[in-house]
Enzyme design. Structure first.
Site, PDB file in Angstrom:
ATOM      1  N   GLY A 148       0.774  -1.209  -0.124  1.00 31.34           N
ATOM      2  CA  GLY A 148      -0.065   0.247  -0.146  1.00 31.34           C
ATOM      3  C   GLY A 148       0.777   1.455   0.115  1.00 31.34           C
ATOM      4  O   GLY A 148       2.000   1.109   0.262  1.00 31.34           O
ATOM      5  N   PRO A 149       0.268   2.605  -0.111  1.00 32.25           N
ATOM      6  CA  PRO A 149       1.015   3.747  -0.022  1.00 32.25           C
ATOM      7  C   PRO A 149       1.657   3.845   1.300  1.00 32.25           C
ATOM      8  O   PRO A 149       1.388   3.280   2.272  1.00 32.25           O
ATOM      9  CB  PRO A 149      -0.250   4.719  -0.697  1.00 32.25           C
TER      10      PRO A 149
ATOM     11  N   GLY B 131       2.462   5.505   4.855  1.00 33.15           N
ATOM     12  CA  GLY B 131       1.576   6.027   5.675  1.00 33.15           C
ATOM     13  C   GLY B 131       0.071   5.592   6.115  1.00 33.15           C
ATOM     14  O   GLY B 131      -0.476   6.072   6.872  1.00 33.15           O
TER      15      GLY B 131
ATOM     16  N   LYS C  49       0.850   0.167   7.510  1.00 32.59           N
ATOM     17  CA  LYS C  49       1.506  -1.417   7.358  1.00 32.59           C
ATOM     18  C   LYS C  49       2.495  -1.908   8.312  1.00 32.59           C
ATOM     19  O   LYS C  49       1.896  -2.898   8.849  1.00 32.59           O
ATOM     20  CB  LYS C  49       2.275  -1.502   6.090  1.00 32.59           C
ATOM     21  N   THR C  50       3.386  -1.246   8.804  1.00 28.60           N
ATOM     22  CA  THR C  50       4.333  -1.359   9.841  1.00 28.60           C
ATOM     23  C   THR C  50       3.513  -1.757  11.344  1.00 28.60           C
ATOM     24  O   THR C  50       3.516  -2.663  11.998  1.00 28.60           O
ATOM     25  CB  THR C  50       5.289  -0.448  10.106  1.00 28.60           C
TER      26      THR C  50
ATOM     27  N   SER D   3      -5.446   4.995 -18.587  1.00 32.56           N
ATOM     28  CA  SER D   3      -6.674   5.262 -17.921  1.00 32.56           C
ATOM     29  C   SER D   3      -7.231   6.680 -18.267  1.00 32.56           C
ATOM     30  O   SER D   3      -8.397   6.977 -18.262  1.00 32.56           O
ATOM     31  CB  SER D   3      -6.771   5.255 -16.631  1.00 32.56           C
TER      32      SER D   3
ATOM     33  N   LYS E 169      -9.489   7.178  -7.137  1.00 35.19           N
ATOM     34  CA  LYS E 169      -9.980   8.299  -7.974  1.00 35.19           C
ATOM     35  C   LYS E 169     -11.168   8.839  -7.723  1.00 35.19           C
ATOM     36  O   LYS E 169     -11.483   9.980  -7.792  1.00 35.19           O
ATOM     37  CB  LYS E 169      -9.996   7.468  -9.602  1.00 35.19           C
TER      38      LYS E 169
END
Length: 804
Positions: free
Chosen positions: A358-359, A361, A364-365, A681, A724
């Protein structure tokens, strides 16, 4: 007396110099040298001996020989073999090489005899000559003492000699000088100068021999001390054994053996470690090898062999921890709870390797930390970002200087447990170079079929990693090698919605920052509207790291105001934000809010979340050129070409002149040209903007679109729909055109976003044009047009489409 010229055979010497009135024996092997000796024996047994300038020259010419040599008499020849002769010669007189006129089958030259200046009786008895002789005797005595290999008869001859010229030749012939130094003595005809040069060489050789003796003495003393220490240590061990003080009398070795036995490892590992202890017992005290073995044993014994933490496998307990630590991320939590449920039902089953993608921040950690807390496992974190050396994973061989185990073994040792949770952070940012590929080294570590006997290069013994739980994190899967990606279960983490960020800030970030800044609960009041303003105007990210820094800035300002003005409570309003945050708000996204010709709102996905991507098209008289600007990638350029070809194939249906591609130039531009843009896209957005510019039909206000276009006008699915659509809502868009195949992804979109937007699924560009362009009749009336479409029914979602 006139000098005599002779035609005489020549023998080229390598590394040797023969002086007049001296006898020398040497071996001859070269064919031309043997034939020169044979020719000399056939005539008067005289031969010209001259030294080569370079020893390695096999077939010397005139330029390869020194100019001065010695005419010598052959006194004895002994054939050693077919190609080797030993010859004894006696030097007669000096001679100069005038011309080497024959090189085959042997060397033959014209030489000129050299006469030495005559020495008078008065000169030989002068004080100057006496002083020179005494200097020579002293230097030669010192040299003979240092060299230690000068025959007694040579020393006697030198000490009795008074002929200056002969003495110089005799000493030069019988001491170990370089052949070029001897050649310099040979070429000097004046006896007094010759002996003086020899004294200079003797002084130099005495200094060199003195340094050699000094160094040999130091080495000899060091070896003697080492041998003495080793003998004493051996004697001490023998005495201790006689006194019954242990097997080898070494407490350190006994301690190592006791610790190894106490570990209760398998038989092969125990034998290997005890063998290392035995090798250590044979090492001299202070040896480098002994230090390496001690370091190796220390690392092995620090490993938490047979030490396991009691795992708490409970879905309910894990759910409570995850809900407490994280807001949102419902699908991610559910997937992790499923993994824990499998372990609860089958504790002996093989664990899965989870990869959180994922992006930056988005948590994840922190999710991995929460999983470790929920399972009661020790946590060890490894940052793999920038790792380029395979040895960082597998370790170095212990024979190398500064060797150490790999990061996997080091993390397990640091955790103090053989079943920790290892967090491999930034696995997508590993590199490789000439030292190997660390991603390839991870293949064994992250394979549950192989990692039960992982061998680190430093330990050299198998380590069971099957009980270790691995969680990896990455921002993208594009840079992860496919074999490594195949071993991991991917869990996608999407960007947070603005409402999720508000709740995260309210529940977690703001209380944390207030505590860190010494603020009491309720001393700083920040309403949800203020939080929304901070998120909307002062952050632009997928996660919440920048939001946390903005809240920290507010808390710092609050500390200063409380200390300076003495206030007890502060209420933050939107008007206070520019002063508190010390920065200008981000400018609103560039997009059209009114009906325009040739301007379309596209939707883009970046690592920081969704963005509005405006497309501008101008049509001008020209020769049919298509110009693309805005820092576009290859895929986006190809998409523009496909959109143009699609319009050309439908020109008659769309009401476009059939020859527009010959008479019109089309310029497609994406604003913010410094930002790189790529991906397919924006295909339908470019096609719509081109058609609008070619037909002068306006685009409906409040409409945005995303979708890939084909040559035949089909609209293909895209990725990143969640991000989006969040960008569309954040920028006031009311209607979004999406590919029909992406309808199943609407279930993944936040309910707040779904309620605020109207979605129009399209399968062909004809449907796109009908939904986005104002009708021609409405344009002629000049009344404007409104995008009013009924919302789609909410269908059951399937798997999300891959991101482009």
């Amino acid at each position: 007396m006139e000098a005599m010229n002779l035609n005489i055979p020549v023998l080229a010497l390598r590394g040797l110099t023969v002086f007049p009135h001296m006898t020398m024996t040497f071996d001859v092997e070269r064919r031309i040298s043997i034939r020169a000796l044979e020719r000399a024996m056939e005539e008067d047994q005289e031969i010209f001996l001259v030294t080569q300038r370079e020893i390695g020259t096999e077939t010397p010419g005139e330029k390869d020989l020194y100019a001065v040599g010695t005419i010598s008499h052959i006194t004895q020849i002994l054939r050693l073999s077919k190609n080797s002769i030993r010859v004894m010669v006696e030097g007669r007189r000096r001679a100069r090489l005038r011309r080497l006129w024959q090189t085959e089958p042997f060397l033959q030259a014209n030489v000129e005899e050299l006469e030495e200046p005559a020495q008078s009786e008065a000169f030989q008895r002068s004080p100057r000559t006496e002083a020179l002789l005494r200097q020579t005797w002293n230097l030669f005595s010192e040299y003979a003492e240092l060299a230690g290999s000068i025959p007694e008869e040579v020393v006697t001859t030198v000490m009795d000699g008074r002929d200056v010229g002969y003495l110089a030749d005799f000493i030069a012939q019988n001491i170990a000088l370089r052949f070029d130094d001897k050649q310099e003595i040979l070429e000097e005809l004046a006896p007094f100068i010759r002996l003086r040069k020899l004294n200079g060489f003797l002084a130099r050789e005495c200094n060199v021999l003195g340094f050699e003796h000094e160094m040999e003495g130091k080495v000899r003393d060091q070896l003697a001390r080492t041998q003495r220490d080793q003998i004493l240590r051996t004697q001490i061990r023998v005495l201790q054994n006689e006194l019954g003080e242990g097997e080898d009398g070494d407490d350190e070795l006994d301690t190592y053996r006791q610790k190894i036995q106490a570990l209760e490892l398998d038989e092969d590992t125990t034998k290997h470690l005890l063998k290392e202890v035995t090798k250590l017992s044979k090492q001299p005290f202070g040896s480098a090898e002994g230090a390496v073995i001690r370091g190796y044993l220390d690392v092995c014994l620090e490993m938490p062999w047979n030490t396991y933490t009691k795992e708490r496998v409970s879905v309910d307990a894990a759910r409570k921890v995850l809900e407490k630590d994280h807001y949102g991320l419902e699908k991610v939590k559910e997937r992790i709870l499923e993994t824990i449920a499998v372990r609860q039902m089958n504790p002996e089953g093989k664990g899965q390797i989870i990869c959180l993608v994922g992006p930056p921040g988005v948590g994840k950690t922190s999710i991995a930390i929460s999983v470790a807390k929920a399972l009661n496992r020790k946590l060890a974190r490894l940052s793999l970002g920038g790792v380029r050396d395979e040895a960082d994973i597998r370790g170095h061989r212990k024979t190398y200087i500064g060797s150490m185990p790999g990061r996997i073994i080091e993390a397990i040792s640091r955790s103090g447990s053989m079943n920790p949770l290892l967090l491999l952070d930034e696995i997508d940012k590993m590199g490789n170079d000439y030292r190997g590929d660390p991603a390839a080294a991870l293949l064994e570590v992250l394979d549950s079929e192989q990692n039960h006997s992982f061998r680190d290069h430093f330990l050299e013994i198998p380590v069971d990693l099957s009980k270790v739980m691995f969680i990896t994190t990455a921002n993208t899967i594009e840079t992860i090698p496919r074999p490594l990606l195949d071993r991991m279960e991917l869990i996608q983490l999407s960007s947070y919605t603005d409402e999720e960020k508000v709740q995260i800030a309210r529940r977690h970030l703001l209380p944390k920052q207030m505590e860190e800044h010494g603020l009491k609960k309720g001393s700083v009041r920040v309403s949800d509207d203020v939080l929304r303003a901070v998120i909307r105007d002062y952050t632009r990210e997928s996660g919440v790291r920048l939001l946390e820094r903005r809240l920290a800035a507010i808390c710092r300002k609050a500390d200063m105001r409380m200390l300076s003005d003495g206030v007890k409570r502060i209420t933050v309003t939107e008007n206070d934000l520019p002063k508190l945050l010390d920065c200008q708000p981000y400018p609103p996204a560039l997009h059209t809010e009114k009906e325009e010709i040739g301007v379309v709102n596209g939707l883009a996905w970046t690592e920081a979340g969704g963005e509005i991507l405006e497309v501008e098209v101008n049509v001008m008289e020209g020769t049919g050129k298509l110009e693309l600007t805005g820092n576009l990638g290859d895929v986006m350029k190809e998409s523009a070409q496909a959109a143009l070809s699609c319009l050309r194939s439908r020109a008659a249906v769309l009401g476009i002149p059939a020859d527009f591609y010959k008479t019109r130039d089309i310029h497609v531009h994406f604003p913010e040209g410094a930002v790189p843009k790529d991906g397919p896209s924006a295909g339908i957005a470019m096609a719509t903007a081109m058609l609008s510019a070619l037909t002068d039909r306006k685009i409906k206000a409040g409409v945005a679109m995303t979708g890939e276009i084909t040559l035949r006008g089909r609209v293909l699915p895209i990725g990143g729909l969640r991000e989006k659509t969040m960008a569309a809502r954040r920028n006031g868009i009311g209607t979004v055109l999406i590919p029909k195949d992406n309808v199943r992804d609407l279930e993944d979109i936040d309910q707040t976003v779904r309620a605020a937007l109207r979605f129009i699924p399209v399968a062909t560009v004809d449907e796109v044009f009908a939904a986005a362009l104002c009708p021609e009749s409405v344009q002629e009336e000049g009344t404007g047009c409104v995008a009013a479409f009924a919302p789609l029914p909410r269908e059951k979602s399937g798997d999300a489409a891959l991101r482009q």
